[in-house]
Design a protein around this motif. Structure first.
Motif, PDB file in Angstrom:
ATOM      1  N   LEU A 394       6.589   8.418   3.090  1.00  0.00           N
ATOM      2  CA  LEU A 394       5.743   7.217   2.553  1.00  0.00           C
ATOM      3  C   LEU A 394       4.235   7.535   2.956  1.00  0.00           C
ATOM      4  N   SER A 395       3.625   7.324   1.813  1.00  0.00           N
ATOM      5  CA  SER A 395       2.085   7.110   2.140  1.00  0.00           C
ATOM      6  C   SER A 395       1.669   6.151   2.928  1.00  0.00           C
ATOM      7  N   THR A 396       0.586   6.154   3.616  1.00  0.00           N
ATOM      8  CA  THR A 396      -0.202   5.055   3.985  1.00  0.00           C
ATOM      9  C   THR A 396      -0.319   3.858   3.486  1.00  0.00           C
ATOM     10  N   VAL A 397      -0.587   4.063   2.204  1.00  0.00           N
ATOM     11  CA  VAL A 397      -0.774   2.907   1.210  1.00  0.00           C
ATOM     12  C   VAL A 397       0.557   2.291   0.766  1.00  0.00           C
ATOM     13  N   ALA A 398       1.800   3.083   0.959  1.00  0.00           N
ATOM     14  CA  ALA A 398       2.965   2.426   0.483  1.00  0.00           C
ATOM     15  C   ALA A 398       3.503   1.740   1.703  1.00  0.00           C
ATOM     16  N   LEU A 399       3.074   2.120   2.837  1.00  0.00           N
ATOM     17  CA  LEU A 399       3.769   1.642   4.204  1.00  0.00           C
ATOM     18  C   LEU A 399       2.962   0.054   4.178  1.00  0.00           C
ATOM     19  N   GLU A 400       1.577   0.107   3.807  1.00  0.00           N
ATOM     20  CA  GLU A 400       1.074  -1.230   3.774  1.00  0.00           C
ATOM     21  C   GLU A 400       2.079  -2.325   3.086  1.00  0.00           C
ATOM     22  N   SER A 401       2.679  -1.961   2.062  1.00  0.00           N
ATOM     23  CA  SER A 401       3.332  -3.012   1.462  1.00  0.00           C
ATOM     24  C   SER A 401       4.822  -3.187   2.103  1.00  0.00           C
ATOM     25  N   ILE A 402       4.980  -2.727   3.292  1.00  0.00           N
ATOM     26  CA  ILE A 402       6.288  -2.726   3.926  1.00  0.00           C
ATOM     27  C   ILE A 402       6.072  -3.609   5.404  1.00  0.00           C
ATOM     28  N   VAL A 403       4.984  -3.018   5.972  1.00  0.00           N
ATOM     29  CA  VAL A 403       4.664  -3.498   7.122  1.00  0.00           C
ATOM     30  C   VAL A 403       3.260  -4.181   7.056  1.00  0.00           C
ATOM     31  N   ASP A 404       3.102  -5.227   7.977  1.00  0.00           N
ATOM     32  CA  ASP A 404       1.911  -5.952   7.967  1.00  0.00           C
ATOM     33  C   ASP A 404       0.994  -5.574   9.060  1.00  0.00           C
ATOM     34  N   VAL A 405       0.384  -4.271   8.893  1.00  0.00           N
ATOM     35  CA  VAL A 405      -0.740  -3.715   9.750  1.00  0.00           C
ATOM     36  C   VAL A 405      -1.835  -3.527   8.968  1.00  0.00           C
ATOM     37  N   ARG A 406      -2.925  -3.655   9.407  1.00  0.00           N
ATOM     38  CA  ARG A 406      -4.066  -3.233   8.794  1.00  0.00           C
ATOM     39  C   ARG A 406      -4.456  -1.893   8.829  1.00  0.00           C
ATOM     40  N   ARG A 407      -4.869  -1.159   7.823  1.00  0.00           N
ATOM     41  CA  ARG A 407      -5.308   0.043   7.307  1.00  0.00           C
ATOM     42  C   ARG A 407      -5.635   0.852   8.591  1.00  0.00           C
ATOM     43  N   LEU A 417       2.369   7.313  16.985  1.00  0.00           N
ATOM     44  CA  LEU A 417       3.909   7.624  16.930  1.00  0.00           C
ATOM     45  C   LEU A 417       4.078   9.129  16.613  1.00  0.00           C
ATOM     46  N   ASP A 418       3.276   9.779  16.005  1.00  0.00           N
ATOM     47  CA  ASP A 418       3.249  11.102  15.686  1.00  0.00           C
ATOM     48  C   ASP A 418       3.346  12.195  16.922  1.00  0.00           C
ATOM     49  N   VAL A 419       2.347  12.083  17.760  1.00  0.00           N
ATOM     50  CA  VAL A 419       2.021  12.499  19.034  1.00  0.00           C
ATOM     51  C   VAL A 419       3.243  12.232  19.777  1.00  0.00           C
ATOM     52  N   ASP A 420       3.929  10.991  19.792  1.00  0.00           N
ATOM     53  CA  ASP A 420       5.002  10.502  20.765  1.00  0.00           C
ATOM     54  C   ASP A 420       6.350  11.173  19.923  1.00  0.00           C
ATOM     55  N   GLY A 421       6.246  11.911  18.827  1.00  0.00           N
ATOM     56  CA  GLY A 421       7.429  12.380  18.370  1.00  0.00           C
ATOM     57  C   GLY A 421       8.306  11.579  17.556  1.00  0.00           C
ATOM     58  N   ALA A 422       7.953  10.235  17.284  1.00  0.00           N
ATOM     59  CA  ALA A 422       8.678   9.348  16.564  1.00  0.00           C
ATOM     60  C   ALA A 422       8.849   9.572  15.059  1.00  0.00           C
ATOM     61  N   VAL A 423       7.599   9.962  14.392  1.00  0.00           N
ATOM     62  CA  VAL A 423       7.322  10.211  12.990  1.00  0.00           C
ATOM     63  C   VAL A 423       6.545  11.745  12.906  1.00  0.00           C
ATOM     64  N   GLN A 424       6.480  11.883  11.725  1.00  0.00           N
ATOM     65  CA  GLN A 424       5.964  13.273  11.298  1.00  0.00           C
ATOM     66  C   GLN A 424       5.154  13.229  10.155  1.00  0.00           C
ATOM     67  N   ARG A 425       3.927  13.832  10.051  1.00  0.00           N
ATOM     68  CA  ARG A 425       3.223  14.015   8.791  1.00  0.00           C
ATOM     69  C   ARG A 425       3.679  15.122   8.067  1.00  0.00           C
ATOM     70  N   VAL A 426       4.086  14.898   6.850  1.00  0.00           N
ATOM     71  CA  VAL A 426       4.707  15.957   5.998  1.00  0.00           C
ATOM     72  C   VAL A 426       3.860  15.850   4.551  1.00  0.00           C
ATOM     73  N   ALA A 427       4.125  16.913   3.726  1.00  0.00           N
ATOM     74  CA  ALA A 427       3.430  16.576   2.518  1.00  0.00           C
ATOM     75  C   ALA A 427       4.157  15.501   1.783  1.00  0.00           C
ATOM     76  N   GLY A 428       3.114  14.511   1.137  1.00  0.00           N
ATOM     77  CA  GLY A 428       3.407  13.340   0.665  1.00  0.00           C
ATOM     78  C   GLY A 428       3.476  11.924   1.520  1.00  0.00           C
ATOM     79  N   GLY A 429       3.164  12.416   2.737  1.00  0.00           N
ATOM     80  CA  GLY A 429       2.886  11.209   3.570  1.00  0.00           C
ATOM     81  C   GLY A 429       3.634  11.223   5.110  1.00  0.00           C
ATOM     82  N   TRP A 430       4.425  10.314   5.527  1.00  0.00           N
ATOM     83  CA  TRP A 430       4.978  10.265   6.737  1.00  0.00           C
ATOM     84  C   TRP A 430       6.606  10.010   6.614  1.00  0.00           C
ATOM     85  N   THR A 431       7.258  10.595   7.574  1.00  0.00           N
ATOM     86  CA  THR A 431       8.594  10.386   7.735  1.00  0.00           C
ATOM     87  C   THR A 431       8.972  10.054   9.158  1.00  0.00           C
TER      88      THR A 431
END
Length: 709
Positions: A394-407, A417-431
């Motif tokens: 999911l891109s950052t823009v797509a996440l904005e319509s799912i979670v109420d967090v300012r850009r 979260l990436d540094v802590d290992g919970a999410v990862q940046r990949v082609a096309g956004g975040w997983t």
């Protein structure tokens, strides 16, 4: 942890290093400063991991450029420098070129050049590669290029290493990825980390991370006193007095310098006021375009401007050795951050003036930035859950319509979260990685408490009766602190505190000039369908408002301070002073057609304030007040500060034009003035304008007391 060099540098190394140093500086009479050759020897001969903590201007870049020259002469691969700012990269490349070192950079502004850079690396035509910490997590760079670089680099440099530590004054989440990079380096690859602004807690944290993989880390630390700096504090509570002092005395300060402000709005307003008073200055902020930044930096270096009025965007790495002064309109949130900024001055001069003019609004600004930089557990959990549920990037823009967090907060949270290992940046956004992750509330609590203590230390610095330089040194845990003999506490005030009445009048005239343009929203947020709102694409001209006006930004030096006090108090009718300011805004609006009626936005928190403002303007302007829109189903929900998509969803369907107001709007011959207290996301104004247009208003002119930002 070792604390001293293992052996004195060999004579042969000294000779080779001295040749490289003199080529770097361009003079045949220079020699190493105390500690520089020790660091070079540990890197080149000892192949160690070294942390250098030395004052700004000591010559940390000389250490890594000389070490690079010697390592390359030995046949080692290129040096990789992780550098946090474009301005710093530009200075580093210029310094390298002077020494005959071939340096290239890869950052957000030239990512399309990676093919050329990669080819030059493959041909061994690069001595130094500078990369931003963010680039370390670019999927293509991380997966395709970084492993080979880690294997071949002859020296890794982490510049401004305090950014590694979340105890540091300028923590950058991407810097935490350096620990992972260190684990991939071959044994005996030397590593150098440098900073001028690290107290004992930050040093301990940085050393722990540099030692990843069980490596010993040598810390070389020197005294942090700056003999050229003449420190002072001028407490002036009224913003017009601070601006007036600058108007009256800027020309008296030596050479050219930097005037720091805490917010973009303050920097831009002060720059305009100083230019109007005849001073050659320009604003330099996070909004300044990259090309314009380069032009302004060169203008300051060449003394073609007296000062840049800047936010912290002009900070680490800007190099002008003869910078004559640094002034602060408002205090940074810690003595460590303050020391870092004033360290730009007096690097190659006998004297540079440093003056702090704190303001009563400083604490509010500190509180805002502190809250924006700390991740919240409920938001972090929501982001991880959304990515896990999506099952695809999911891109950052797509996440904005799912979670109420300012850009801006969302982008920072994703990095953490990436540094802590919970999410990862990949082609096309975040997983989501699926790795176990727990919000470290205890750690963030400790960081928050530490920052509050540092804020108090900044207040203590303003009020101290002791030597100011020694105070800053102690805040950095420098045990060589002693009285400097130059600051306003040691030698008495060196600055003229007098403020001519004419300068006060000029400043007051500028700060009392209300009026900020409110640009209308042009595009609906992406993904509104997910939130049950049937909107997408551009906002149709038939429902959009015209450009509006606000009296001031809440961060403004003049009206902003007065409006903050008004809005934090209990709801009450508006004062005549505020009404007169609104009348000034209306008088200078320059609209194509004068409004013919007034409508107000319904307010749950400040109904007296908004209602009395609307009626007061109607009486003064002889305009009929048609009433307020209706609140439906309890009215808008949610708290200020959410992201754009959720802010719109919280307003949509909760406002309406009642029958009485609809009757009054039917056939109205001209624009409607729409009155509200504060514009933040501007979605309330946008929705209200659309409803009024649909009810018959030919056009809508929004007017608010304040705008966030």
């Amino acid at each position: 942890m070792a604390s001293s060099p293992t052996a004195p540098p060999a004579t042969d190394l000294r000779a080779r290093a001295t040749i490289a140093l003199r080529r770097l500086v361009g003079r045949d009479d220079v020699d190493f400063r105390n500690g520089q050759l020790d660091a070079i020897a540990e890197l080149v001969e000892g192949r160690r991991r070294v942390l250098v903590v030395q004052r700004t201007g000591w010559g940390k870049s000389a250490v890594y450029f000389v070490a690079t020259a010697l390592r390359r002469a030995e046949g080692a691969g290129p040096t990789v420098i992780v550098s946090p700012l474009l301005a710093l990269m530009r200075d580093q490349i210029a310094a390298a070129e002077r020494a005959g070192i071939r340096a290239v950079t890869l950052n957000s502004t030239n990512a399309d050049e990676w093919g050329t850079v990669s080819g030059a690396l493959a041909r061994d035509e690069v001595d130094v590669l500078l990369v931003s910490p963010e680039r370390l997590n670019n999927p293509r760079f991380r997966d395709e290029q970084l492993p080979a670089l880690a294997e071949s680099c002859g020296l890794l440099v982490v510049d401004e290493a305090h950014c590694i530590s979340d105890w540091g004054h300028d923590f950058r989440p991407d810097y935490r990825r350096i620990r992972d990079l260190l684990l991939t380096l071959p044994d005996r690859t030397p590593v150098l980390a440098t900073t001028a602004t690290a107290n004992a807690r930050v040093v301990t944290d940085v050393v722990e991370q540099l030692g990843a993989g069980g490596h010993d880390v040598l810390t070389l630390r020197g005294p942090l006193a700056r003999a050229s700096l003449r420190l002072g504090v001028l407490p002036l509570s009224a913003p017009e007095q601070r601006l007036a002092w600058l108007i009256a005395h800027l020309a008296d300060l030596p050479g050219s310098g930097i005037v720091y402000a805490l917010t973009v709005a303050a920097a831009e307003d002060v720059a305009v006021a100083l230019r109007e008073a005849g001073h050659e200055v320009a604003a330099y902020t996070g909004r300044t375009e990259p090309g314009e930044r380069i032009r302004l930096e060169e203008a300051l270096r060449d003394n073609r401007v007296k000062a840049l009025v800047a936010t912290s965007a002009l900070g680490m790495g800007f190099d002008k050795p003869d910078l004559g002064f640094v002034l602060h309109l408002g205090a940074p949130s810690s003595p460590v951050a303050y020391y870092q900024q004033v360290g730009r001055a007096g690097r190659a001069t006998d004297r540079a003036d440093v003056l702090l003019m704190p303001g009563p609004e400083d604490k509010d600004i500190w509180r805002y930035f502190a809250s924006a930089s700390m991740p919240r557990q409920e938001q972090a959990d929501a982001v991880v859950r959304a990515l896990a549920d999506a099952g695809r990037p999911l891109s950052t823009v797509a996440l904005e319509s799912i979670v109420d967090v300012r850009r801006t907060r969302l982008e920072l949270l994703l990095k953490v979260l990436d540094v802590d290992g919970a999410v990862q940046r990949v082609a096309g956004g975040w997983t989501a990685t699926g790795a176990s992750w727990t919000y470290d509330a205890e750690r963030y609590g400790r960081v928050s408490e530490a920052r509050e203590r540092e804020q108090q230390l900044m207040i203590d610095y303003e009020r101290t009766g002791e030597c100011r330089m020694a105070f800053l040194q102690r805040c950095l845990d420098d045990d060589t602190a002693e009285s400097c003999g130059r600051c306003d506490r040691c030698a008495g005030p060196w600055f003229d505190p007098a403020i001519p009445e004419a300068a006060v009048n000029t400043a007051r005239s500028r700060l009392d000039r209300p009026g900020v343009v409110l640009d209308p929203r042009a595009q609906w947020p992406t993904g509104m369908e997910r939130l049950g709102v049937p909107l997408r694409g551009r906002i149709a001209p038939g429902v959009s408002s015209e450009p509006g006006r606000a009296v001031a930004r809440l961060s403004d030096l003049g009206w902003g301070q007065r409006l903050r006090e008004l809005l934090r108090g209990e709801d009450r009718p508006v004062t005549q002073e505020i009404v007169r300011a609104c009348v000034q805004v209306l008088a200078g609006w320059g609209w194509d057609e004068r409004p013919v009626a007034i409508v107000s936005v319904p307010s749950r928190r400040r109904p007296q304030l908004v209602g009395s403002l609307a009626t007061g303007l109607g009486e003064l302007g002889r305009l009929p007040y048609l009433g307020a829109l209706d609140l439906l189903d309890g009215g808008p929900v949610g708290d200020p500060g959410g992201n754009s998509a959720f802010r719109l969803a919280n307003v949509w369907g909760r406002l309406g034009v009642g029958p009485d107001l609809a009757d009054r709007l039917r056939g109205i011959p001209g624009p409607v003035l729409l009155v509200d207290d504060v514009a933040d996301s501007r979605w309330t104004l946008t929705v209200c304008a659309g409803l009024l247009r649909e009810a018959g208003a030919p056009s809508v002119l929004p007017l608010t007391l304040a705008v966030e930002g």
